[in-house]
Motif scaffolding. Structure first.
Motif, short mmCIF file in Angstrom:
data_model
loop_
_atom_site.label_atom_id
_atom_site.label_comp_id
_atom_site.label_asym_id
_atom_site.label_seq_id
_atom_site.Cartn_x
_atom_site.Cartn_y
_atom_site.Cartn_z
N SER A 113 23.13 -20.67 -16.67
CA SER A 113 24.15 -21.64 -16.25
C SER A 113 25.48 -21.31 -16.92
O SER A 113 26.53 -21.30 -16.28
N ASP A 143 24.11 -23.19 -9.09
CA ASP A 143 23.33 -23.32 -10.33
C ASP A 143 22.07 -24.13 -10.03
O ASP A 143 22.10 -25.35 -9.98
N GLU A 144 20.97 -23.40 -9.84
CA GLU A 144 19.68 -24.02 -9.51
C GLU A 144 19.81 -25.10 -8.44
O GLU A 144 19.44 -26.25 -8.66
MG MG Z 1 20.66 -23.96 -16.32
#
Ligand code: MG
Ligand code: ADP
Lengths: 241, 242, 283
Positions: free
Chosen positions: B41, B161-162
């Motif tokens: 991240s 991000d995910e």
């Molecule tokens: Mg992360």
């Protein structure tokens, strides 16, 4: 020896007129002060959360300074200490045109602005940081992020404590009688003076304040319903210190 | 298009990015994977400067992020970011969520912005949800609105991000599909994800991160079939076993 | 509805009047205490002095004239207790039994007699104006269009409103705020009973900078207020005052506070002295 109540004093003579005038003055000063408080509170509450430290410090000073000095002192400050700083003719004009009303309004507004500020700050701080980041990463500036995203959300989150504080503001407007503002409490005392009927006059005042508070509470509940964020209301209900 | 030159980042004493060197070309789709806490991240958040770095340099389209005269707001407008937690604006409808930035940052008129938004909602498969508020949308729908919101600024780069980690399994695919389409249209993308199927199908390159470093990097084929690092093998065996 | 309101008031103010209650005299006989309401900042009637003692003319009247008579009447020593009262709170304090007697600068009026009873008059004054030296204001005839401060709840404000409707009246709840407003120019004059203005002027940082102007535009006889219909107690209070007038003690006390060496020199005019003496009816 039992006190004989005589409620007719509330509508005979000039009482009715005085009460009405008192209600209008109380509503007028409270409404204007509320607008000032909301503006000051929103701006300073938002500034207390920005990354730029000097602005944060400025807002913190405002809040701590105004919140921790009693309202009565602020009334005197705006009425007695501020006008001498103005040029003479303007002073005289003000004194002839309700200086006490404006002084009272400013005192109420800045005092409650500081209290609103605390609520807005905690409202903003309860919004996840990623909400800021999401707005920033779409290309909004920090100011736009506050204006269009953060503050609108924060305001919705803090409607219940703000409603509460608004009622306090209304009640506190009676402190303005110390600087000769002829608001509702003043007028009930006036009736007492003329009729020597303290209980009746005080009761009228109490009942009217109660009605005004209930009115505001109802209005706030309506606003809360209208703007509710599903699943989010009440999260910062404990924001008030 | 995106370049990291010996980038180091610390959180206090925690060294989270250790000498990262990386190039992502225009139109390239890069998937970043690795164990939790490895710095994935942080890596992509540095790209639009949501996180500052302490040493090294990041360049976007040749522009240095450390340049004091850089217009950060304009830069961010060109980089879409999609979060794990969607982060839609809860007080605004899907339509309003999408048109806000084009209208305020790009000064596009409302009708024009709404036209763009309507097209984007169609593109992400929820044309009928324009008037819905985030709370009344499923997770998958919210994430698709978030993607549309990012796309409304016509970004040159999209960062994820995910994006599917917070979704129920049955909604993951609807989001991945939108992302695949986007990749197919030539968007430059950096995606942090554990969806190895998506990585295999869509990525041009896969990075494996551990403890703040890029341990392994290669095409999907070499990454899955012939990883060089034992840590990558260990990670893959864990993640592919279920 | 009326009943409910009555109940509400009673609860709200904690003012449940004891329906079959004892009279004030019975209460004093039982407790041995007389509770009075007095001001704390109204020299020389009642004020806190430099030694931090709560003293004054009206307190001396109660202590030296009324208390002995009261003790004799109830047959045991009676202690004096003082509570602070102000114009807005004095009637509620009395009605709620928090105090038994108001020993204040309270003007006896007919409308006030509807809700409380008064003792004999113990002081006579009338309303005047306090102005900066050299002010064009000379009395009630010259205040049209002027900003006039008055004390909230006072009879003066009422008279100004009725007799000088063109004046801009500003009413303050306490004297310091009203005087401050005068000193700073928020108002052009402050009107109150002459004796109050004299006290204020004497205490001001620069007494010579101020003038008390105008004839009495009101008649302000000060009396002590009691609960209505409490004739026995009122009789005792009045007997105390009359005995003081007969014996001359009343005038000694007056001299102590208003004499040339007193807190506030304010000689009693021959007329008023005669009026005081005539109030004391024969034994
Ligand atoms: Mg992360
Ligand atoms: N704001 C922060 N402050 C301090 N430490 C952080 C912060 N954000 C992340 N970290 C730490 O940095 C490391 C890398 O985090 P992150 O980039 O989120 O990893 P990943 O996305 O790979 O799970 C972790 O050890 C994490 O705890």
């Amino acid at each position: 020896m039992t006190y004989q109540f005589d409620w007719s004093v509330l509508w005979t003579g000039q009482s009715g007129e005085w009460l009405l005038q008192g209600i209008l003055t109380t509503l007028g000063i409270s409404t204007l002060a509320w607008l000032l408080a909301a503006a000051l509170g929103t701006v300073s509450g938002a500034l207390r959360t920005v990354p730029f430290a000097p602005l944060r410090a400025l807002a913190t000073c405002y809040v701590e300074f105004f919140r921790n000095v009693p309202l009565l002192v602020w009334m005197f400050f705006w009425y007695f200490a501020v006008p001498p700083l103005l040029p003479g003719p303007l002073q005289d004009w003000l004194f002839n045109h309700g200086a006490e009303f404006w002084a009272g309004m400013f005192a109420l507004g800045v005092y409650h602005g500081a209290r609103f500020s605390e609520m807005i700050r905690s409202g903003i701080q309860s919004i996840p940081k990623t909400q800021f980041e999401a707005a920033l990463s779409t290309g909004l500036t920090t100011a736009q992020t506050y204006r269009f995203v953060i503050i609108p959300i924060a305001l919705r989150l803090i409607i219940p404590p703000i409603a509460n504080e608004s009622l306090n503001l209304l009640k506190n407007s009676s402190v303005a009688l110390t600087i000769s503002v002829t608001e509702l409490t003043f007028q009930t005392r006036q009736i007492e003076t003329y009729t020597a009927r303290a209980f009746e006059a005080l009761t009228a005042g109490t009942v009217i304040y109660l009605a005004l508070c209930l009115g505001i509470a109802t209005l706030m509940t309506k606003i809360e319903r209208r703007f509710a964020l599903p699943g989010m209301i009440g999260r910062v209900a404990s924001a008030e210190h | 298009m995106i370049e990291f030159q010996s980038v180091n980042k610390w959180y206090g004493s925690l060294h989270v990015l250790r000498g990262i060197n990386l190039r992502i070309e225009k139109g390239e789709v890069v998937v970043v994977c690795g164990p939790s806490g490895s710095g994935k991240s942080t890596l992509i958040r540095c790209i639009n400067r949501l996180e500052p770095i302490q040493s090294g340099e990041i360049l976007i389209d040749g522009k240095r992020l450390s340049d004091p005269s850089l217009d950060l707001t304009a830069l961010r407008a060109e980089i879409g970011f999609v979060f794990q937690q969607f982060n839609l604006y809860p007080h605004l409808s899907a339509m309003e969520n999408i048109v806000l930035a084009p209208m305020k940052a790009r000064k596009i008129s409302r009708p024009e912005a709404e036209e763009i938004a309507t097209r984007l909602l169609e593109r992400v498969g929820i044309p009928d949800k324009a008037a819905s508020y985030p709370a009344n949308l499923s997770g998958g729908q919210q994430q698709r609105v978030a993607i549309a919101r990012a796309l409304a600024m016509q970004p040159k780069i999209m960062l994820f991000d995910e994006p599917t980690s917070a979704l129920d399994p049955e909604m993951i695919n609807e989001v991945l599909e939108v992302m695949s389409d986007l990749a197919g249209e030539g968007m430059t993308m950096a995606v942090v994800t554990h969806e190895m199927g998506f990585a295999r199908r869509v990525a041009h390159r896969i990075l494996f991160m551990d403890e703040g470093q890029i341990i392994e990097e290669g095409s999907p084929q070499t990454f899955f079939e012939n990883p060089s690092s034992p840590r990558t093998k260990q990670f893959l065996s864990k993640i592919l076993s279920h | 509805m009326k009943k409910m309101l009555t109940l509400l008031v009673a609860i709200a103010l904690g003012a449940v009047t004891p329906a079959m209650a004892e009279t004030t005299l019975e209460k004093i006989a039982r407790t041995g205490v007389l509770t009075i309401g007095a001001r704390t900042g109204s020299p020389p009637f009642a004020f806190v002095d430099a030694q931090n003692q709560w003293v004054g003319f009206s307190i001396d009247l109660v202590e030296q004239l009324i208390l002995p008579t009261l003790s004799k009447k109830v047959g045991k020593p009676v202690k004096l207790e003082k509570k602070e009262s102000t114009p807005p709170t004095r009637i509620p304090l009395l009605a709620s039994n928090a105090v038994d007697l108001i020993a204040e600068t309270m003007t006896d009026t007919r409308s006030r007699r509807d809700s409380v009873d008064f003792s004999l008059t113990f002081f006579v004054t009338g309303a005047q104006f306090l102005v900066k030296k050299g002010s064009p204001i000379k009395g009630i005839k010259s205040i049209a269009g002027r900003r006039v401060a008055a004390q909230q709840g006072s009879t003066n404000a009422r008279i100004i409103r009725e007799q000088a409707p063109k004046a801009q009246l500003r009413e303050f709840p306490d004297q310091p705020a009203a005087f401050q407003a005068l000193a700073q120019g928020q108002v052009d004059t402050y009107t109150n009973d002459g004796i109050q203005l004299a006290g204020l002027k004497a205490k001001a940082p620069n007494p010579r900078g101020w003038e008390i102007v105008g004839d009495f535009y009101s008649y302000e006889p000060y009396g002590m207020a009691l609960r209505k219909g409490d004739a026995d107690f009122r009789g005792v209070v009045n007997n105390g005052l009359m005995e003081g007038i007969d014996s001359g003690k009343f005038f000694d006390i007056y001299e102590k506070w208003f004499g040339p060496k007193g807190e506030l020199p304010y000689p009693m005019s021959p007329d008023i002295k005669k009026f005081m003496i005539y109030q004391a009816v024969p034994k």
